[in-house]
Design an enzyme around this catalytic site. Sequence first.
Site, PDB file in Angstrom:
ATOM      1  N   LYS A 188       0.825  -1.219   0.000  1.00 61.84           N
ATOM      2  CA  LYS A 188       0.000   0.000   0.000  1.00 61.84           C
ATOM      3  C   LYS A 188       0.857   1.265   0.000  1.00 61.84           C
ATOM      4  CE  LYS A 188      -0.767   0.505   4.997  1.00 61.84           C
ATOM      5  NZ  LYS A 188      -1.813   0.665   6.042  1.00 61.84           N
ATOM      6  N   ASP A 189       2.148   1.139   0.357  1.00 58.88           N
ATOM      7  CA  ASP A 189       3.049   2.294   0.349  1.00 58.88           C
ATOM      8  C   ASP A 189       3.734   2.502  -0.997  1.00 58.88           C
ATOM      9  OD1 ASP A 189       2.524   2.713   3.042  1.00 58.88           O
ATOM     10  OD2 ASP A 189       4.261   1.567   3.717  1.00 58.88           O
ATOM     11  N   THR A 237      -5.199   9.792  13.464  1.00 53.71           N
ATOM     12  CA  THR A 237      -4.765   8.996  12.311  1.00 53.71           C
ATOM     13  C   THR A 237      -3.801   9.819  11.468  1.00 53.71           C
ATOM     14  OG1 THR A 237      -5.458   7.762  10.347  1.00 53.71           O
ATOM     15  CG2 THR A 237      -6.758   9.699  10.913  1.00 53.71           C
ATOM     16  N   SER A 242      -3.435   8.777   8.285  1.00 53.88           N
ATOM     17  CA  SER A 242      -3.907   8.400   6.957  1.00 53.88           C
ATOM     18  C   SER A 242      -4.948   9.392   6.451  1.00 53.88           C
ATOM     19  CB  SER A 242      -4.513   6.989   7.004  1.00 53.88           C
ATOM     20  OG  SER A 242      -5.321   6.737   5.877  1.00 53.88           O
ATOM     21  N   ARG A 277      -6.774   8.914   3.861  1.00 48.12           N
ATOM     22  CA  ARG A 277      -7.958   8.107   3.527  1.00 48.12           C
ATOM     23  C   ARG A 277      -8.846   7.934   4.751  1.00 48.12           C
ATOM     24  NH1 ARG A 277      -9.061   2.968   4.920  1.00 48.12           N
ATOM     25  NH2 ARG A 277      -6.906   2.630   5.564  1.00 48.12           N
ATOM     26  N   ARG A 278      -8.250   7.480   5.862  1.00 51.00           N
ATOM     27  CA  ARG A 278      -9.057   7.250   7.065  1.00 51.00           C
ATOM     28  C   ARG A 278      -9.669   8.549   7.567  1.00 51.00           C
ATOM     29  NH1 ARG A 278      -4.308   3.571   9.251  1.00 51.00           N
ATOM     30  NH2 ARG A 278      -4.995   1.494   8.582  1.00 51.00           N
ATOM     31  N   ARG A 286       1.232  10.492  13.592  1.00 51.45           N
ATOM     32  CA  ARG A 286       2.334   9.896  12.851  1.00 51.45           C
ATOM     33  C   ARG A 286       3.123   8.933  13.722  1.00 51.45           C
ATOM     34  NH1 ARG A 286       5.166  12.112   8.935  1.00 51.45           N
ATOM     35  NH2 ARG A 286       6.088  10.040   8.916  1.00 51.45           N
ATOM     36  N   ARG A 292       2.073   5.093  17.895  1.00 54.75           N
ATOM     37  CA  ARG A 292       0.665   5.498  17.864  1.00 54.75           C
ATOM     38  C   ARG A 292      -0.100   4.957  19.081  1.00 54.75           C
ATOM     39  NH1 ARG A 292      -1.073   4.540  11.600  1.00 54.75           N
ATOM     40  NH2 ARG A 292       1.075   4.246  10.913  1.00 54.75           N
ATOM     41  N   CYS A 308      -0.238   9.871  -1.400  1.00 55.02           N
ATOM     42  CA  CYS A 308      -0.605  10.155  -0.018  1.00 55.02           C
ATOM     43  C   CYS A 308      -1.456  11.414   0.102  1.00 55.02           C
ATOM     44  CB  CYS A 308       0.656  10.286   0.841  1.00 55.02           C
ATOM     45  SG  CYS A 308       1.501   8.714   1.113  1.00 55.02           S
TER      46      CYS A 308
END
Length: 314
Positions: free
Chosen positions: A91-92, A135, A137, A139-140, A157, A163, A250
């Site tokens: 995914k990265d 988060t 992300s 997306r999230r 981060r 986290r 990203c």
Amino acid sequence: MAITLPSPASPLKIGTRGSPLALAQAYETRERLMKAFDLPEDAFEIVVINTIADRVLDRALKEIGGKGLFTKEIEDAMLAGKIDIAVHSTKDMAVEQPEGLVLDTFLPRENYRDAFISKSVTSLKDLAEGAVVGTSSLRRRSQLLNYRPDLKVVEFRGNVQTRLKKLEDGVAEATFLAMAGLNRLGMEDVAKSTIEPEEMLPAVAQGAIGIERRSDDAMAGHLLEALHDKATGEMMACERAFLDALDGSCETPIGGLALHEGGNLWLRGEILRPDGSERIAGEDRAPIGDGAEMGFALGKKLREEAGEGFFDWD
């Protein structure tokens, strides 16, 4: 042509980031290679490479670059011959690899779902109005604000352990991690619940380990061919073609998931405005052999529906 296998005198150098999760993925790759070719552990050398994403933790990913943040230094080391293969969270990875490199090996996909983590509640819907969620992300973040506009989302981060420490310190009431990462770290009990794709689609390629190599390295190609999981490769071809059509990075909130249904692939995808104010989703089915073509077509359809400026930040 005879292939010379790695040995303690001439080990295969496996490049990876240095986080506990990245190392767990590299160790899994090493174990699979050892088993496939009956080789000792010291026929392989784990080489840790720090990327800019590991060094700059006080700024959001969107502020310092795209997906190359996680891979550039590792890919540079491979092109320079300092490492032989690189183990990544797929995914990265950018859809296109630098000239001379190829990403064509995927290990069996782990759980693709997101994990919901909190000290006080067991699921997203149980969060109180105005609760703070952490988060890193985009997306999230966008999915959360689309589903629950009342939530306050703060930047989170760091690696898994960092986290979780922030959560323990009360910086936020809840956070999300990939269930695959928790499973690989033996920390699945940290999750209070898992998020089904009907509620939040995962990141494209979430849960899949990808292994990159030099295109002209015959030994690495021979070794990795024995590890490649065909079914995961088919899902990745579909999902990453979907991402390619959307020029995902990203800085673009995108979710996508392809699953096998007999001889077909079922693809669901979505794009969101960064502030969560709008979501555009679609799905399609096609024979497995047409998965990449279907993925690209669905991505193009959603992009056209969104129009110019959909991903812009105010």
